[in-house]
Each structure stands twice: as structure tokens, then as C-alpha cells.
Scaffold this active site. Structure first.
Site, PDB file in Angstrom:
ATOM      1  N   TYR A   1      -7.179   1.121   5.580  1.00  0.00           N
ATOM      2  CA  TYR A   1      -5.938   0.500   5.556  1.00  0.00           C
ATOM      3  C   TYR A   1      -6.047  -0.771   6.326  1.00  0.00           C
ATOM      4  O   TYR A   1      -4.975  -1.260   6.169  1.00  0.00           O
ATOM      5  CB  TYR A   1      -5.003   0.975   5.304  1.00  0.00           C
TER       6      TYR A   1
ATOM      7  N   ASP B   1       0.929  10.289   3.719  1.00  0.00           N
ATOM      8  CA  ASP B   1       1.176  10.909   4.637  1.00  0.00           C
ATOM      9  C   ASP B   1       0.033  11.973   5.046  1.00  0.00           C
ATOM     10  O   ASP B   1      -0.148  13.169   4.759  1.00  0.00           O
ATOM     11  CB  ASP B   1       1.809  12.120   4.421  1.00  0.00           C
TER      12      ASP B   1
ATOM     13  N   LYS C   1       1.870   4.594   1.436  1.00  0.00           N
ATOM     14  CA  LYS C   1       2.375   4.624   3.112  1.00  0.00           C
ATOM     15  C   LYS C   1       1.935   6.962   2.583  1.00  0.00           C
ATOM     16  O   LYS C   1       2.614   7.240   2.895  1.00  0.00           O
ATOM     17  CB  LYS C   1       3.342   5.049   3.240  1.00  0.00           C
TER      18      LYS C   1
ATOM     19  N   GLU D   1       0.896  -1.288  -0.065  1.00  0.00           N
ATOM     20  CA  GLU D   1       0.333   0.042  -0.160  1.00  0.00           C
ATOM     21  C   GLU D   1       1.042   1.158  -0.148  1.00  0.00           C
ATOM     22  O   GLU D   1       1.516   1.073   0.444  1.00  0.00           O
ATOM     23  CB  GLU D   1      -1.153   0.211   1.103  1.00  0.00           C
TER      24      GLU D   1
ATOM     25  N   CYS E   1      -3.357  44.413 -11.093  1.00  0.00           N
ATOM     26  CA  CYS E   1      -2.437  44.014 -11.192  1.00  0.00           C
ATOM     27  C   CYS E   1      -2.501  41.952 -12.384  1.00  0.00           C
ATOM     28  O   CYS E   1      -3.250  41.473 -11.573  1.00  0.00           O
ATOM     29  CB  CYS E   1      -2.205  42.904 -10.040  1.00  0.00           C
TER      30      CYS E   1
HETATM   31  S1  IVH Z   1      -0.548   0.258   8.941  1.00  0.00           S
HETATM   32  C1  IVH Z   1      -0.304  -1.901  12.270  1.00  0.00           C
HETATM   33  N1  IVH Z   1      -1.033   1.329   6.594  1.00  0.00           N
HETATM   34  O1  IVH Z   1       1.688   5.287   8.812  1.00  0.00           O
HETATM   35  C2  IVH Z   1       0.281  -0.600  11.174  1.00  0.00           C
HETATM   36  N2  IVH Z   1      -0.406   2.605   8.167  1.00  0.00           N
HETATM   37  O2  IVH Z   1       4.558   4.052  11.043  1.00  0.00           O
HETATM   38  C3  IVH Z   1       0.080   0.146  11.337  1.00  0.00           C
HETATM   39  N3  IVH Z   1       0.279   4.935   7.444  1.00  0.00           N
HETATM   40  O3  IVH Z   1       0.204   5.753  11.908  1.00  0.00           O
HETATM   41  C4  IVH Z   1      -0.440   0.883  10.547  1.00  0.00           C
HETATM   42  N4  IVH Z   1      -0.620   4.676   5.131  1.00  0.00           N
HETATM   43  O4  IVH Z   1      -0.576   6.528  10.188  1.00  0.00           O
HETATM   44  C5  IVH Z   1      -0.890   1.629   7.889  1.00  0.00           C
HETATM   45  N5  IVH Z   1      -1.225   1.859   4.774  1.00  0.00           N
HETATM   46  C6  IVH Z   1      -1.089   2.490   5.558  1.00  0.00           C
HETATM   47  C7  IVH Z   1      -0.169   3.403   5.771  1.00  0.00           C
HETATM   48  C8  IVH Z   1      -0.293   3.843   6.681  1.00  0.00           C
HETATM   49  C9  IVH Z   1       0.048   5.743   6.031  1.00  0.00           C
HETATM   50  C10 IVH Z   1       0.743   5.546   9.066  1.00  0.00           C
HETATM   51  C11 IVH Z   1      -0.089   5.603   9.894  1.00  0.00           C
HETATM   52  C12 IVH Z   1       0.526   5.003  10.852  1.00  0.00           C
HETATM   53  C13 IVH Z   1       1.835   5.330  10.111  1.00  0.00           C
HETATM   54  C14 IVH Z   1       3.172   4.083  10.856  1.00  0.00           C
END
Ligand code: IVH
Length: 666
Positions: free
Chosen positions: A226, A116, A114, A112, A431
């Protein structure tokens, strides 16, 4: 079932279906305007029959009373974070660890992006959204249920028959603001005098932490889900099955999610996302890989704060060194004069960079950036590259300091930098670089409210040269309009009538429409009161007069004075009046029975809508505001009133029932 009731149910269903198509399937079949029409219809029906309102109605996404503070919610399963894989080797090592632990030579992963943004948890009981929270410290988060309800992508109830829905579903996801929504948000924050946000993540976090959910409702928040929390009445074998199931229940899932096998496919996905990053409509800072089988996840277990079965693949820092060849001033859409460094071309993270923003003069001085310097630059996602620091060892003797000019690079009018602000701006109404935005603002709903004049039309009018300043709108003819592409005669007629109709307006609307920096609707109303609706007096007010006003500080006073010091601004405004713009003297302002009295409404009104109540007060010369302060005269409290009522009582302000209020205005 009454006909009103069946109509209400039908509209709710339609709105939910449209939301699902829009937020989950990414395949809308109606325009935003059509959606709004259905929504208003529903609102009107519900207003007429308040007993038919249910908490999961789309109208209930806004309107909760502001909270004194957030409550807390303990997560049934802690919300963990992720171990980081900083480079390809670390991702490969992760896959090797998984193979070893699981005693297999091939592991499948859910991959997936990640996102922000801000991690949240949503809880559905028997298909109904019941609560939502932030991650907090992982164990306990803040109760932001009201705020989450305002996000249109968050279904208030799950789709599908009751039997198909789990009795309990906790899902975790990321709330974020898309890149273009972020640009718009910042532009509108700026033009209404609010502060702008440093990046989409900050904006999302700030919006979710509003105690007043009505403010959150105005922010363009999105969500992708997610990760499962506790679920009862449904079970899944894999992470990818889970994602598929929640998508069917109406929860938005990132369409970039995929299943990969082994480290080679992980790396392909990771580098692929890195390349795609720029083109994605939202910001990501890496990828996430989760062992797909939930059984295998159980076998692997968790370490102290992170699951053993998942890893975040970080994109490598995108930095490089290059030389500042020259510095030029450039003008943003909001009139901000920004220094931009022209760089010797350099490739950063696969993209050739030739420019970097230097933000403002203070920033140049602080980092001591000179023309000819060798600098370290960084490119973060979609953001314009910036100079991180100067490599002083490499400074040549002839490196030259730079000062921003004090005139606008586009129109040469003097720029203005209010005391205490970092940014200098061009305030010239004419302007050319700001024309589209100024006109879009001028015609907008809360400003001159010219119906039918949308963004596209304004763009067309400016591009064809038909409109160059706000007053030239009034020279438009039916013939000119009907010659434009995609413009029917009838629409051209309508627009001309709308322009004509908009000329009869109010002082505060016109002043707000001018888009004077830091002068939002509220300040415009304060000026209307102060100068009794006289434009003449407002235009000639000096700094001391303005600054002495309640709620007007030195920055606004200064901005207004410089705005009117510009001859061209005065002449554009005069020309609007020559073209027939006329400002109604505010109604009964000096003869109403409620003259100058300030009201706050709280709780539910039973015999009228808030809008009606507001109109009644204003017609009698009174004013309505959203929050209670020592300047409030009356608080009208209906059932469900909470904090505002309490605050009024502590301040010794008269609290009226709706009946008493009615008697008063009668
Ligand atoms: S899973 C145990 N999936 O990343 C799994 N996190 O460092 C924990 N995040 O606090 C989260 N995209 O804010 C997961 N596809 C994704 C994500 C994701 C962003 C962020 C989330 C989490 C942080 C973990």
C-alpha cells in the site's frame, strides 16, 4: 536450451501466472491440487538438474537454513506511522487542515482499509526481490527476507518486461492472516499439540519472526501492498497510480482501495467499511486516507513520526452493557468446553449480540462474573463478543455463581483439564460434536493417509450418518459411497481401495491419527520407540512410565492416561483392529546398523535428496531430526552448511561429509 531447461522455465512461468491470478487478480483458474502437481513436477526436474535452480524459482520459497538471529536493515526512508482520527469530527477536521495547507477547497484522497497485521518493506532491484524487513523502530528493521520469500503472494520477481520494471522499487505493505486461515491454523496448532494464537495479528507477527523459515512457510500468510518507499526508474503522480502500477507488476493490492474527494466522501467510505468489516475475509481496524497527489504530499511534508498528509480513521469502540441471563457450557470443535453467557439482546456497533464467550472457569473466577450480573461487553471485528468487566454497583443480591460441569455438554463423558491448563476438554473419540474434525484428522496425509478422502467427503459421510466414529469408516461399502451426491462409481471404488490400503500402517501414524490432545507426530514416534510398536503396552502405560520418557512431560502423560481411561476410546480402537488395521512393527528397529543413531542433515546434498537420505537412515534403524542437540550422533554437512555444523562442532558431535555418510551406510 536443453529440454529439461525449457520445461523448467515453462513450469515456473505457469506457476507464477497462477500465483498472480490467485493473489493479485483473485481469479484462480486451477485448483490447489493442480497447482501442487505443477509444483512437484518442477521440484522433480530441478532435483534432477540442480544446476538449473535459480533463486527466483517458486521452489526456492522454502529451504533456507535457520538463522541464529535476524540481521538488520536500515530503511532508506523511515517507515512512519499514522495520526489517528478517532471519530467523524476528527476526519472532517483533517480534511479542513488539508484544504488550508494546500490552499484549495477540494482535496482528493486515496482511501484504503487499515489492515490489522504487520508492516513490512519489500525491495526489488531490476525486478528481482532482493530483501525484506519489518518496520522495527521505523528507521531500522529486521531482515526477514527468507520468511517473506515463503509468502506466495510476494512475487520473487516482478511481472512484465525488464524495460517496464523500475530499477529500484521499495514497497511497504501489511502481512496478515485471513480470518478463515486463522481458524484453521489454530485448529491445527491445537490438534498437533502446539500453542494456539490469540488473534490473527499475533499469529502473523509470530510467524514472521521465526528464525526457521520452514516454519513460516507452513503459516497461511497473505500480504497487501500500500505504500511506496524509494523508487528509481519509475515515477507516479498519485498514490492511486502507484497502486495500479504495482498491481501490474504482480504485487497484491487491496481491491477495496478507492479514490474519494472531500470529507463527505471520506465519511461515506469510512462508515461503508465499518459496515462491511464483518464480511471482509481479513481483519481491519479502520480506514486510511492519504492525500492522493504525491506533489501535494510533498508540499504537506511530515511531522516527527507521522506524515501530515495521511490519517487513520479508527472504528469507534464497540462496547455496550447488558445482563447475563444464564451461562451454559458449549463444546468447541477441538473438544474444548467453553462457558458461554446468554445475554439480554443488545445492539453493539450495528449488530445484535445475544452471546459472549467467557473463555474458561479461571476467567469467570477472575472477573467474578455471575448469572444476573450487568456486564460491559465488547465486540472486536469478527471475534465472538467478550465480557470485559462486571458492573459491580448493579449486582443484585440473587446473582448466582457459576461452575462449569465436569462432563461434556454433548456426550456426557467426563471432561479433562490437565494440571496447569485453563481449558477443560472432552476426550471422547465418539463425541458427536467433534466427529467431523476427528475423522478429517484421522484420514489426513500424515495420519492414516486415506487418499481421495477430502474434507467435503468426510462432511457428507458424517451428515448422512454413514460414519460416526473412526472405526465405522471401515464398514463403508462401494454401494453406499456411490449413492452419495457427486460420486462416480470409479471414485467410490478408489476410495474403498484407499481405505483398504491404509489399514497397513505404522504405529506412530495410527497413534497420531487418533488425535489425542498434545500428541503430535513427534510424540507418536517417541511412543512407537518406547513401546516397540506395541499398542497393548502403550494403552496400559501408567503416568509414571510415560512421564519418565525423554521429551514427554506431565501434561502429555496425563492426557494419554485419561484418553485410555475412557472405555469407549479403547473399544473404538479395538474395533479398528478388528476391522483389519494392522500396525507394522517398525522396520529393523533392533537390528539395523544405525540402530538408535540420530542424524541431522544440513547444507546441500549432492547425490541424493533429503527425503532419500532420511529413508536410508531410517531403513537402517536410525532417526533423522531437524535440529542439533546433545542427543545427536552425526551431522551430515554439505556445501552451504552453517549454524548446525557449528553447533555440532561445539557439542563435539561427529560431522560427516556426504561421501563419508555414503560410505557409512554402504
Ligand atoms: S500507510 C506513511 N496504509 O498502519 C504511511 N498503513 O499506523 C504509513 N496500516 O505501520 C503507512 N493498513 O502497519 C498504511 N493501507 C495502509 C495500512 C497501513 C494498515 C498499518 C501499518 C502502519 C500503521 C500505521
Amino acid at each position: 536450451m536443453s529440454s529439461a531447461e525449457s520445461k523448467i522455465l515453462k513450469l515456473r512461468k505457469e506457476l507464477e501466472d497462477h500465483n498472480y491470478r490467485y493473489y493479485v487478480l483473485d481469479d484462480p483458474v486451477v485448483s490447489d491440487a493442480e497447482w501442487d502437481t505443477l509444483f512437484s513436477e518442477l521440484q522433480a526436474l530441478e532435483e534432477a538438474s540442480p544446476n538449473l535452480v535459480t533463486p527466483d524459482s517458486p521452489t526456492q520459497r522454502v529451504g533456507a537454513e535457520p538463522l541464529p538471529a535476524f540481521g538488520s536493515i536500515t530503511h532508506r526512508i523511515p517507515m512512519l506511522s499514522l495520526q489517528n482520527g478517532m471519530n467523524e469530527a476528527e476526519l472532517r477536521a483533517f480534511d479542513e487542515r488539508m484544504q488550508k495547507h494546500l490552499e484549495t477547497n477540494s482535496v482528493e484522497y486515496a482511501a484504503e482499509p487499515k489492515l490489522d497485521g504487520v508492516a513490512v518493506e519489500l525491495v526489488y532491484e531490476k525486478g528481482q526481490f532482493v530483501s525484506g524487513s519489518t518496520r522495527g523502530n521505523g528507521e531500522v528493521g529486521e531482515d526477514i527476507t527468507q520468511n517473506l520469500k515463503t509468502i506466495r503472494g510476494v512475487p520473487l520477481k516482478l511481472r512484465g518486461d525488464a524495460e517496464d520494471c523500475p530499477s529500484l522499487l521499495e514497497v511497504r505493505g501489511e502481512v496478515f492472516i485471513a480470518k478463515n486461515d486463522f481458524e484453521e491454523l489454530n485448529a491445527s496448532q491445537e490438534s498437533s499439540g502446539g500453542q494456539s494464537f490469540a488473534n490473527p495479528r499475533n499469529a502473523a507477527a509470530g510467524s514472521l519472526r521465526q528464525l526457521n523459515s520452514a516454519i513460516t512457510a507452513l503459516r497461511p500468510l497473505s500480504i497487501y501492498c500500500y505504500q511506496p518507499g524509494v523508487t528509481e526508474g519509475a515515477s507516479f503522480e498519485t498514490q492511486s497510480d502507484f497502486l495500479e502500477a504495482i498491481r501490474k507488476w504482480g504485487l497484491p493490492v487491496n481491491p477495496e482501495s478507492a479514490v474519494v474527494r472531500g470529507s463527505a466522501e471520506m465519511l461515506t467510505y469510512h462508515t461503508g467499511m465499518g459496515k462491511k468489516r464483518e464480511r471482509l475475509p481479513y481483519e481491519i481496524d479502520g480506514t486510511v486516507f492519504k492525500v492522493n497527489s504525491l506533489n501535494q504530499q510533498d508540499v504537506l511534508g511530515i511531522r516527527s513520526r507521522t506524515p501530515r498528509w495521511a490519517i487513520a480513521g479508527k472504528f469507534e469502540a464497540q462496547q455496550a452493557t447488558t445482563v447475563v441471563e444464564s451461562i451454559a457450557a458449549s463444546l468447541g470443535r477441538t473438544g474444548a468446553v467453553t462457558p458461554v453467557a446468554n445475554l439480554k439482546a443488545v445492539v453493539v456497533g450495528g449488530v445484535t449480540v445475544t452471546h459472549a464467550t467467557l473463555h474458561n472457569q479461571d476467567e469467570i473466577d477472575r472477573k467474578d462474573i455471575r448469572i444476573g450480573d450487568t456486564v460491559l461487553i465488547q465486540r472486536a471485528g469478527d471475534v465472538i463478543p467478550k465480557v470485559i468487566s462486571v458492573i459491580k454497583d448493579k449486582r443484585k443480591k440473587n446473582a448466582k455463581k457459576y461452575r462449569l460441569p465436569d462432563t461434556c455438554p454433548e456426550c456426557s463423558h467426563p471432561v479433562h483439564r490437565p494440571e496447569g491448563e485453563a481449558v477443560a476438554r472432552c476426550q471422547n473419540l465418539s463425541c458427536p460434536a467433534q466427529v467431523k474434525r476427528r475423522i478429517q484428522h484421522f484420514v489426513s496425509k500424515n495420519a492414516m493417509d486415506i487418499e481421495g478422502m477430502g474434507e467435503k467427503l468426510v462432511d457428507q459421510l458424517v451428515e448422512t450418518g454413514l460414519v460416526s466414529t473412526i472405526d465405522t469408516l471401515y464398514d463403508l461399502t462401494q454401494e453406499q459411497l456411490s449413492e452419495l451426491e457427486r460420486m462416480a462409481d470409479k471414485s467410490a471404488d478408489n476410495i474403498i481401495s484407499a481405505i483398504e490400503a491404509s489399514k497397513q500402517t505404522e504405529f506412530h501414524r495410527f497413534v497420531y491419527a487418533l488425535g489425542i490432545r498434545n500428541v503430535g507426530e513427534h510424540a507418536a514416534k517417541l511412543f512407537e520407540d518406547e513401546f516397540s510398536g506395541s499398542m497393548q503396552s502403550f494403552m496400559s502405560a501408567d503416568f509414571e512410565t510415560l512421564e519418565a520418557m525423554d521429551e514427554i512431560g506431565p501434561i502429555v502423560a496425563d492426557t494419554v492416561v485419561t484418553f485410555w481411561a475412557d472405555k469407549q476410546n479403547r473399544s473404538v480402537v479395538a474395533s479398528c483392529f478388528d476391522h483389519g488395521v494392522s500396525l507394522k512393527v517398525p522396520d529393523n528397529k533392533s537390528s539395523g546398523a544405525l540402530d538408535g543413531k540420530r542424524f541431522v542433515f544440513t547444507g546441500t546434498l549432492e547425490t541424493m535428496t533429503r527425503a532419500e537420505a532420511k529413508r536410508k537412515v531410517e531403513n537402517l534403524g536410525g532417526r533423522v531430526s531437524g535440529s542439533v542437540s546433545k542427543n545427536t550422533d552425526f551431522v551430515v554437512a554439505g556445501p552451504g552448511a552453517g549454524n548446525k555444523r557449528k553447533k555440532a562442532e561445539t557439542l563435539g558431535i561427529t560431522v560427516l561429509t556426504e561421501k563419508e555418510f555414503e560410505d557409512m551406510i554402504a
